[in-house]
Design a protein around this motif. Structure first.
Motif, PDB file in Angstrom:
ATOM      1  N   LYS A  86       0.956  -1.338  -0.066  1.00 29.24           N
ATOM      2  CA  LYS A  86      -0.130   0.142  -0.104  1.00 29.24           C
ATOM      3  C   LYS A  86       0.733   1.187   0.108  1.00 29.24           C
ATOM      4  N   ILE A  87       0.587   1.920  -1.077  1.00 32.43           N
ATOM      5  CA  ILE A  87       1.565   3.379  -1.069  1.00 32.43           C
ATOM      6  C   ILE A  87       0.976   4.553  -0.069  1.00 32.43           C
ATOM      7  N   SER A  88       1.911   5.089   0.898  1.00 38.44           N
ATOM      8  CA  SER A  88       1.842   6.124   1.800  1.00 38.44           C
ATOM      9  C   SER A  88       2.802   7.030   1.469  1.00 38.44           C
ATOM     10  N   LEU A  89       2.643   8.125   0.834  1.00 36.67           N
ATOM     11  CA  LEU A  89       3.447   9.240   0.437  1.00 36.67           C
ATOM     12  C   LEU A  89       3.967   9.959   1.693  1.00 36.67           C
ATOM     13  N   LEU A  90       3.226   9.974   2.872  1.00 41.97           N
ATOM     14  CA  LEU A  90       3.787  10.718   3.906  1.00 41.97           C
ATOM     15  C   LEU A  90       4.982   9.742   4.426  1.00 41.97           C
ATOM     16  N   ASP A  91       5.016   8.416   4.278  1.00 41.15           N
ATOM     17  CA  ASP A  91       6.023   7.640   4.809  1.00 41.15           C
ATOM     18  C   ASP A  91       7.394   7.418   3.871  1.00 41.15           C
ATOM     19  N   LYS A  92       7.331   8.272   2.560  1.00 45.52           N
ATOM     20  CA  LYS A  92       8.185   8.291   1.406  1.00 45.52           C
ATOM     21  C   LYS A  92       9.603   8.303   2.111  1.00 45.52           C
ATOM     22  N   TYR A  93      10.426   7.249   1.931  1.00 45.67           N
ATOM     23  CA  TYR A  93      12.037   7.247   2.214  1.00 45.67           C
ATOM     24  C   TYR A  93      12.219   7.477   3.485  1.00 45.67           C
ATOM     25  N   SER A  94      11.275   6.720   4.360  1.00 44.33           N
ATOM     26  CA  SER A  94      11.456   6.617   5.953  1.00 44.33           C
ATOM     27  C   SER A  94      12.831   6.050   6.157  1.00 44.33           C
ATOM     28  N   LYS A  95      13.491   6.690   7.338  1.00 43.41           N
ATOM     29  CA  LYS A  95      14.761   5.672   7.429  1.00 43.41           C
ATOM     30  C   LYS A  95      14.292   4.595   8.629  1.00 43.41           C
ATOM     31  N   PRO A  96      15.338   3.669   8.759  1.00 42.35           N
ATOM     32  CA  PRO A  96      14.953   2.569   9.548  1.00 42.35           C
ATOM     33  C   PRO A  96      14.750   3.056  11.051  1.00 42.35           C
ATOM     34  N   MET A  97      13.810   2.365  11.449  1.00 47.48           N
ATOM     35  CA  MET A  97      13.399   2.556  12.960  1.00 47.48           C
ATOM     36  C   MET A  97      12.468   3.576  12.859  1.00 47.48           C
ATOM     37  N   GLU A  98      12.166   4.454  11.897  1.00 48.66           N
ATOM     38  CA  GLU A  98      11.398   5.482  11.858  1.00 48.66           C
ATOM     39  C   GLU A  98       9.928   4.950  11.305  1.00 48.66           C
ATOM     40  N   GLY A  99       9.154   4.291  11.895  1.00 45.44           N
ATOM     41  CA  GLY A  99       7.822   3.698  11.604  1.00 45.44           C
ATOM     42  C   GLY A  99       8.005   2.405  11.124  1.00 45.44           C
ATOM     43  N   PHE A 100       9.087   2.177  10.351  1.00 50.45           N
ATOM     44  CA  PHE A 100       9.294   0.866   9.897  1.00 50.45           C
ATOM     45  C   PHE A 100      10.685   0.291  10.309  1.00 50.45           C
ATOM     46  N   TRP A 101      11.130  -1.094  10.343  1.00 50.22           N
ATOM     47  CA  TRP A 101      12.138  -1.777  11.107  1.00 50.22           C
ATOM     48  C   TRP A 101      13.324  -1.356  10.101  1.00 50.22           C
ATOM     49  N   LEU A 102      13.016  -1.554   8.837  1.00 49.50           N
ATOM     50  CA  LEU A 102      14.194  -1.497   7.739  1.00 49.50           C
ATOM     51  C   LEU A 102      13.823  -0.130   6.842  1.00 49.50           C
ATOM     52  N   GLY A 103      13.033   0.666   7.393  1.00 47.93           N
ATOM     53  CA  GLY A 103      12.571   1.800   6.477  1.00 47.93           C
ATOM     54  C   GLY A 103      11.611   1.486   5.428  1.00 47.93           C
ATOM     55  N   SER A 104      11.347   2.583   4.657  1.00 50.73           N
ATOM     56  CA  SER A 104      10.480   2.495   3.365  1.00 50.73           C
ATOM     57  C   SER A 104      11.153   2.941   2.207  1.00 50.73           C
ATOM     58  N   ASP A 105      10.545   2.583   1.073  1.00 43.77           N
ATOM     59  CA  ASP A 105      10.736   3.177  -0.393  1.00 43.77           C
ATOM     60  C   ASP A 105      10.316   4.302  -0.712  1.00 43.77           C
ATOM     61  N   SER A 106      10.161   4.744  -2.018  1.00 45.25           N
ATOM     62  CA  SER A 106       9.828   6.029  -2.669  1.00 45.25           C
ATOM     63  C   SER A 106       8.268   5.893  -2.551  1.00 45.25           C
ATOM     64  N   GLY A 107       7.520   4.923  -2.393  1.00 47.17           N
ATOM     65  CA  GLY A 107       6.128   4.858  -2.190  1.00 47.17           C
ATOM     66  C   GLY A 107       5.720   4.726  -0.747  1.00 47.17           C
ATOM     67  N   GLY A 108       6.736   4.981   0.271  1.00 49.59           N
ATOM     68  CA  GLY A 108       6.414   4.537   1.682  1.00 49.59           C
ATOM     69  C   GLY A 108       5.934   3.241   2.059  1.00 49.59           C
ATOM     70  N   ARG A 109       6.376   2.223   1.496  1.00 49.57           N
ATOM     71  CA  ARG A 109       6.055   0.684   1.494  1.00 49.57           C
ATOM     72  C   ARG A 109       7.245   0.292   2.370  1.00 49.57           C
ATOM     73  N   ASP A 110       6.946  -0.780   3.278  1.00 47.62           N
ATOM     74  CA  ASP A 110       7.721  -1.416   4.060  1.00 47.62           C
ATOM     75  C   ASP A 110       9.036  -2.082   3.456  1.00 47.62           C
ATOM     76  N   ILE A 111      10.105  -1.701   3.720  1.00 47.15           N
ATOM     77  CA  ILE A 111      11.079  -2.693   2.785  1.00 47.15           C
ATOM     78  C   ILE A 111      11.143  -3.968   3.791  1.00 47.15           C
ATOM     79  N   LEU A 112      11.030  -4.086   5.036  1.00 48.85           N
ATOM     80  CA  LEU A 112      11.145  -5.450   5.558  1.00 48.85           C
ATOM     81  C   LEU A 112      10.188  -6.228   4.933  1.00 48.85           C
ATOM     82  N   GLY A 113       8.773  -6.017   4.993  1.00 48.85           N
ATOM     83  CA  GLY A 113       7.816  -6.801   4.304  1.00 48.85           C
ATOM     84  C   GLY A 113       8.191  -7.155   2.916  1.00 48.85           C
TER      85      GLY A 113
END
Length: 299
Positions: A60-87
């Protein structure tokens, strides 16, 4: 005492089973033994993690979480669409393993049957089969796969497996055919023919078991190769659909210079996971190859 000595001598001269030879070789090779444990733990974590992960939520795309760094909402951060990298990493690894394993089983099954038939019968049957294999071998396989993936509407993991399986059975067919040619000329095959044993039983009950070590080694190395092909095609954008996580897709983000240099959390975990899996499978494959050679020497 005499009987005990005879029994001891018989045990010493008993040929070890194929499985015992494989276990012995893996135990002797520390890297192969470590690889078995590492691969078992990785596969366990990947499949349990993927079973507990909702793919729709992950993608699921979440632009608010775009390029979140690890541990900032996601264990391994997020990509350009705010999607969980770990998942994506866990589900993508599961998809790559399933695809690699399924393609290996299908291509090996086709290749083994065709190779055995070609090598056993020889003559005109062998000539026809080998010309077909030669024709498929000279085709630009990778380009054809890309073309088929492009023209197939709404292709899925199943479509991808079928397309890949159509082209990658020729290698093992050639290998098994060459070994079957040798085996079919041996005395035990001639004796079975003389006794009236059917061709089916000779091929699959007598010749096939004698090639089991070779087949196991080939299956292992083909498994690693097929995972590599799937991730490579996904990296190029011709693998799994964009909505399906893949390790190759994650590594593909590294084509962006900014992501490559400043956002390592997006592509580096997938790259490391691919490297570890390939190394482990190849170390195990080398140990199995030595086991096959040792069993051949033992007869």
């Amino acid at each position: 005492m005499k009987k005990l000595n005879e029994k001891a001598e018989m045990k010493e001269h008993e040929k070890p089973s194929g499985f015992n030879v494989i276990v012995r070789e893996i135990k002797k090779d520390k890297l192969a033994l470590i690889s078995v444990y590492v691969l078992a733990i990785l596969f366990l974590v990947i499949f349990i993690g993927a079973a507990l992960t909702n793919q729709e939520e992950v993608m699921k795309i979440s632009l608010l979480d775009k390029y979140s760094k690890p541990m900032e909402g996601f264990w391994l951060g997020s990509d350009s669409g705010g999607r969980d990298i770990l998942g994506q990493l866990v589900i993508g690894a599961r998809n790559s393993i399933i695809i690699g394993f399924t393609i290996t089983l299908i291509t090996s099954g086709i290749g083994i049957v065709i190779g055995l038939v070609s090598g056993y019968y020889g003559g005109q049957v062998d000539n026809v089969i080998m010309r077909i294999i030669d024709f498929i071998t000279i085709l630009p396989t990778l380009m054809l796969i890309i073309v088929f993936i492009t023209i197939v509407p709404k292709y899925s993991i199943f479509s991808f497996i079928i397309i890949m399986s159509c082209f990658y059975w020729t290698g093992i067919a050639r290998l098994i055919r060459s070994k079957a040619l040798t085996e079919s000329r041996k005395d035990y095959v001639n004796a079975s023919k003389t006794m009236g044993t059917s061709d089916f039983k000779i091929i699959f009950r007598e010749i096939l078991p004698n090639l089991s070590s070779l087949i196991i080694v080939n299956l292992t190395l083909e498994f690693a190769g097929n995972i590599g092909i799937e991730t490579g095609l996904s990296f190029l954008g011709f693998g799994l659909p964009p909505t399906t996580p893949s390790l190759g897709t994650l590594v593909g983000y590294a084509t962006d210079p900014e992501v490559l240099s400043t956002k390592l959390w997006i592509w580096l975990p997938a790259s490391i996971l691919i490297l570890i899996m390939m190394l482990c499978i190849n170390y195990i494959g080398q140990a199995l190859k030595r086991a096959a050679d040792a069993r051949q020497r033992l007869g």
